[in-house]
Design an enzyme around this catalytic site. Structure first.
Site, short mmCIF file in Angstrom:
data_model
loop_
_atom_site.label_atom_id
_atom_site.label_comp_id
_atom_site.label_asym_id
_atom_site.label_seq_id
_atom_site.Cartn_x
_atom_site.Cartn_y
_atom_site.Cartn_z
N GLY A 15 0.84 -1.20 0.00
CA GLY A 15 0.00 0.00 0.00
C GLY A 15 0.87 1.25 0.00
O GLY A 15 1.90 1.29 0.67
N ARG A 76 0.63 -4.87 -5.79
CA ARG A 76 0.76 -6.12 -5.04
C ARG A 76 1.02 -7.20 -6.10
O ARG A 76 0.20 -7.42 -6.98
CB ARG A 76 -0.47 -6.36 -4.20
CG ARG A 76 -0.58 -5.29 -3.10
CD ARG A 76 -1.42 -5.71 -1.92
NE ARG A 76 -1.14 -4.87 -0.75
CZ ARG A 76 -1.91 -3.86 -0.34
NH1 ARG A 76 -3.02 -3.59 -0.96
NH2 ARG A 76 -1.58 -3.16 0.72
N ASP A 107 5.88 -5.13 5.75
CA ASP A 107 6.60 -6.38 6.01
C ASP A 107 6.47 -7.41 4.89
O ASP A 107 7.36 -8.23 4.69
CB ASP A 107 6.25 -6.98 7.38
CG ASP A 107 4.77 -7.10 7.60
OD1 ASP A 107 4.01 -6.92 6.63
OD2 ASP A 107 4.37 -7.39 8.74
N THR A 129 4.39 2.31 5.50
CA THR A 129 2.99 1.87 5.59
C THR A 129 2.28 2.76 6.61
O THR A 129 2.87 3.10 7.64
CB THR A 129 2.86 0.40 6.02
OG1 THR A 129 1.50 0.16 6.43
CG2 THR A 129 3.76 0.01 7.18
N ASP A 131 0.05 1.78 8.47
CA ASP A 131 -0.44 0.94 9.56
C ASP A 131 0.47 0.92 10.79
O ASP A 131 0.04 0.51 11.87
CB ASP A 131 -0.62 -0.51 9.08
CG ASP A 131 -1.57 -0.61 7.90
OD1 ASP A 131 -2.42 0.28 7.75
OD2 ASP A 131 -1.45 -1.60 7.14
N ASP A 133 2.63 -1.21 11.41
CA ASP A 133 2.58 -2.60 11.92
C ASP A 133 3.87 -3.38 11.65
O ASP A 133 3.84 -4.55 11.34
CB ASP A 133 1.37 -3.34 11.31
CG ASP A 133 1.42 -3.40 9.80
OD1 ASP A 133 2.27 -2.72 9.20
OD2 ASP A 133 0.61 -4.13 9.22
N ARG A 175 -5.16 -2.46 8.95
CA ARG A 175 -5.14 -3.91 8.71
C ARG A 175 -5.41 -4.64 10.02
O ARG A 175 -6.42 -4.36 10.64
CB ARG A 175 -3.80 -4.33 8.10
CG ARG A 175 -3.94 -5.57 7.21
CD ARG A 175 -2.61 -5.96 6.65
NE ARG A 175 -2.19 -5.10 5.58
CZ ARG A 175 -2.19 -5.44 4.30
NH1 ARG A 175 -2.62 -6.62 3.94
NH2 ARG A 175 -1.78 -4.61 3.39
P1 ADP Z 1 3.18 -4.57 2.58
O1 ADP Z 1 4.56 -4.53 2.03
O2 ADP Z 1 2.59 -3.23 2.78
O3 ADP Z 1 3.10 -5.46 3.81
P2 ADP Z 1 1.96 -6.68 1.01
O4 ADP Z 1 1.88 -7.65 2.13
O5 ADP Z 1 0.81 -6.57 0.09
O6 ADP Z 1 2.23 -5.20 1.47
O7 ADP Z 1 3.26 -7.08 0.17
C1 ADP Z 1 3.66 -6.28 -0.94
C2 ADP Z 1 4.33 -7.16 -1.96
O8 ADP Z 1 5.50 -7.76 -1.39
C3 ADP Z 1 3.52 -8.34 -2.47
O9 ADP Z 1 2.59 -7.98 -3.45
C4 ADP Z 1 4.60 -9.22 -3.04
O10 ADP Z 1 5.04 -8.70 -4.27
C5 ADP Z 1 5.72 -9.03 -2.01
N1 ADP Z 1 5.62 -10.10 -1.00
C6 ADP Z 1 4.72 -10.22 -0.02
N2 ADP Z 1 4.91 -11.35 0.69
C7 ADP Z 1 5.95 -11.98 0.13
C8 ADP Z 1 6.65 -13.20 0.40
N3 ADP Z 1 6.25 -14.01 1.39
N4 ADP Z 1 7.68 -13.53 -0.39
C9 ADP Z 1 8.07 -12.70 -1.38
N5 ADP Z 1 7.46 -11.54 -1.69
C10 ADP Z 1 6.41 -11.16 -0.95
O1 F6P Z 2 -1.50 -1.47 4.49
C1 F6P Z 2 -2.15 -0.26 4.23
C2 F6P Z 2 -3.63 -0.48 4.06
O2 F6P Z 2 -4.22 0.77 3.75
C3 F6P Z 2 -4.33 -1.13 5.23
O3 F6P Z 2 -4.61 -0.23 6.27
C4 F6P Z 2 -5.56 -1.68 4.56
O4 F6P Z 2 -6.03 -2.82 5.25
C5 F6P Z 2 -5.07 -2.07 3.19
O5 F6P Z 2 -3.86 -1.36 2.97
C6 F6P Z 2 -6.04 -1.75 2.09
O6 F6P Z 2 -5.52 -2.26 0.92
P1 F6P Z 2 -6.05 -1.89 -0.55
O7 F6P Z 2 -5.52 -0.52 -0.88
O8 F6P Z 2 -5.47 -2.94 -1.43
O9 F6P Z 2 -7.53 -1.90 -0.48
#
Ligand code: ADP
Ligand code: F6P
Length: 372
Positions: A15, A76, A107, A129, A131, A133, A175
């Protein structure tokens, strides 16, 4: 800069968050001033797979520090979780002469960075982020801006809630984490704050509190509800049916992710961006930049993940996040909270307990003598 790193890539992933542009700008300018070329990678890991790279110079990051969103775009990219795809991604980086990458994200994005690091492309993560988190890191880029946006919105909602003698439930993002709800709930003087780490789903208790509060003469009631609990619209209907008090739900949604970053987000993002470039220059890999007591420093990503995991554990474990915190679902004007203890505790530091200003602080001291 270490000899072998001639070009670094920078990407934003997951995000978006206000302040990501400030971080990109700092990465680009610090690297260039160190004689290292920078390639912007469009739309997170997707941009690596699609070979969407742009050469960046001083000018390409001019006039962006004040802008929300991310000029690189984000996405994503679920296929990046596959080992074969990660291997392919590392090969593409090598093909384009990208020696190392700064990953700005949450993360999930850090896991992608870990996987690329393990495949020979050194990566450093910057926490981005709204969040907040990310474990062992008291600050993430965008969190401050999002909270200030929410605070402003809830103030507005309070105006109309008060005029109409209503109850309002305001659902905020985060989240599975309750940081935005907790801080804005306190800042807005919410009558109740519902956190996924703490809420016991005892809706009757919530209703009783609204009724008690009304009997005491309070004409309106604000509940800040975290999205990790959600269901604000149905909750509003149940509260109205049980109390007879007109109740509205407002889900703030994505407006919380946009807007011009606050001063704090701009400055910390800038410091973190420059710090990340220095880490790569020192030959470091698979590390994450953090803010700790106002100081920008870094942690081994593996350590971070061993320490984490409030958000990956079952609810019972998660509820310990704010342990000793007294009530989070706060009876009007009477509360005590332990702030910031979880992350410090994960770092092995003695928890700090802060009691936030409240009308009945002495009362709470009696109830919770162990809290300072
Ligand atoms: P955030 O980084 O905000 O936690 P996401 O969890 O959506 O957001 O992760 C962002 C991107 O990071 C994912 O779309 C993917 O490309 C990569 N990613 C997430 N989890 C993994 C994983 N377990 N292994 C490798 N890449 C990952
Ligand atoms: O991680 C940031 C965040 O805005 C969260 O607070 C929320 O749960 C999520 O992303 C929303 O994701 P999307 O923009 O894909 O709807």
């Amino acid at each position: 800069m270490s000899k072998e790193i001639k070009t670094i890539g920078v990407l934003t992933s997951g995000g978006d968050a206000p302040g990501m542009n400030a971080a990109i700008r700092a990465v680009v300018r610090k690297a260039i001033s160190n004689g290292v070329a920078v390639k912007g990678i469009k739309k997170g890991y997707m941009g690596i797979l699609n070979e969407e790279f742009i050469d960046m110079d001083q000018k390409s990051v001019a006039d962006i520090i004040q802008k929300g969103g991310t000029i690189l775009g984000t996405a994503r990219c679920l296929e990046f979780k596959e080992p074969d795809v990660q291997k392919y991604g590392a090969e593409i980086c090598r093909k384009h002469g990208i020696d190392a990458i700064v990953v700005i994200g949450g993360d999930g994005s850090y896991r992608g960075a870990r996987d690329l690091s393990e495949r020979g492309i050194p990566c450093v993560g910057i926490p981005g982020t709204i969040d907040n988190d990310i474990a062992c890191c008291d600050y993430t880029i965008g969190y401050d801006t999002a909270m200030n946006t929410v605070m402003d919105m809830v103030d507005r909602i309070r105006d109309t809630t008060e005029s109409h003698d209503r109850c309002s439930i305001v659902e905020v993002m985060g989240r599975n984490a309750g940081y935005i709800a907790l801080w804005t709930g306190v800042a807005n003087g919410a009558e109740d704050i519902l956190l996924p780490e703490k809420y016991d789903y005892n809706e009757q208790e919530l209703i009783n509190n609204i009724v008690r509060s009304r009997k005491r003469g309070k004409t309106h009631h604000i509940i800040v509800n975290a999205e990790g609990i959600g269901h604000s619209t149905s909750m509003a209907k149940r509260i109205e049916a049980a109390t007879g008090i007109e109740t509205r739900a407002t889900i703030l949604g994505h407006l919380q992710r946009g807007g011009s970053p606050t001063c704090k987000d701009r400055v910390y993002a800038s410091l973190m961006g420059a710090y990340a470039v220095d880490l790569l220059a020192k030959g470091e890999s698979n590390r994450v930049v953090i803010e700790d007591d106002g100081k920008i420093t870094d942690l081994d990503r593996q350590v971070k993940f061993e320490l984490v995991p409030a958000y990956y554990e079952p609810y019972e474990r998660r509820s310990s996040l704010y342990e000793d915190s007294g009530r989070i679902r706060i009876p009007s004007g009477c509360f005590s909270l332990a702030f910031g203890i979880s992350k410090k505790r994960q770092q092995g530091k003695i928890p700090d307990v802060y009691i936030l200003g409240c009308q009945c602080i002495e009362h709470h001291r009696q109830l919770h003598p162990h809290l300072r």
